[in-house]
Design an enzyme around this catalytic site. Sequence first.
Site, PDB file in Angstrom:
ATOM      1  CB  SER A  63     -48.366 -17.187 -33.803  1.00  0.00           C
ATOM      2  OG  SER A  63     -47.658 -18.342 -33.449  1.00  0.00           O
TER       3      SER A  63
ATOM      4  CG  ASP B 188     -53.415 -21.811 -29.189  1.00  0.00           C
ATOM      5  OD1 ASP B 188     -52.752 -22.615 -29.863  1.00  0.00           O
ATOM      6  OD2 ASP B 188     -53.354 -20.579 -29.353  1.00  0.00           O
TER       7      ASP B 188
ATOM      8  CG  HIS C  90     -52.038 -20.950 -32.852  1.00  0.00           C
ATOM      9  ND1 HIS C  90     -51.676 -20.374 -31.652  1.00  0.00           N
ATOM     10  CD2 HIS C  90     -51.122 -20.522 -33.765  1.00  0.00           C
ATOM     11  CE1 HIS C  90     -50.596 -19.639 -31.821  1.00  0.00           C
ATOM     12  NE2 HIS C  90     -50.233 -19.712 -33.093  1.00  0.00           N
TER      13      HIS C  90
END
Length: 279
Positions: free
Chosen positions: A90, A216, A245
């Site tokens: 991320s 995602d 994710h």
Amino acid sequence: MIQNVEFRFEGGRCGVLLIHGLTGTPMEMRLLGKGLNRAGFSVYGMQLAGHCGDVPDLLATGWKDWYTSVEAAADTFRREVDHLFVAGLSMGAILALKLAAERPEWVRGVGVYGATFRYDGWAIPWYAKFAFMLPWLQRAGIGKNWMLHESEPYGLRDERLRAQISALMQSGDSTAAGLPGNPWPSLAEMYDMAAIVRRELPRVTAPCLIAHATEDDIASLENAHLVARGVSGPVETLLLENSYHMITIDQERRILIDRSADFFSKVAASCTPSALAAA
């Protein structure tokens, strides 16, 4: 109070520095770290500045503090190994790319996992998709106390794990599962950094493994395409069809571990030890 939950796994002379995401914790990288260590790598799961405490702890820091902590961890770790790789999830992926752009002589390869330049996944509330405007709002003094709260499915397709993570987040133990939401000032900091790193992508010459979930919920696949188009080094892509994710802990984490280990090993085999690392 911030607690230190960094981890180290001793292995061979190839090392992987793992970087967690915004409001996250090194624990979200631990299973990946164990898998890489079983494959023979030394692993350092670092902790970003301001994380693993409460909201005021995080708000006392900004993206420059987060990046400084990454650079400091990399500088320490590279002296212990012959080949340094960096991988992040991320926002951690954005930080990994920044390190590769700023310190190309340090970084042999990059694991870009669920890169998040924009929060534009299918589970993000409509208003949060305008979060790219936050840096301007922040400079105007708007939204200092706003929070983007985490919600189902929490980046996880695995329902059993999702229930566990949700319970940990609501318990208030930020060392286990991170904060239950993203303060808007911190999101603004992330967007400021993301804009800078996007411009710096052509300076990333190290090979990149770009892994992203096709569904995602937090960051759309366009984030991965942006990286692939922007970097100058060779790219491998891994698309995961049964995860959301949090690909480092979700249902296809073993695929991610195996591909990452293969990728880093292949890159290392084509390199000679850096003079600084060997010194």
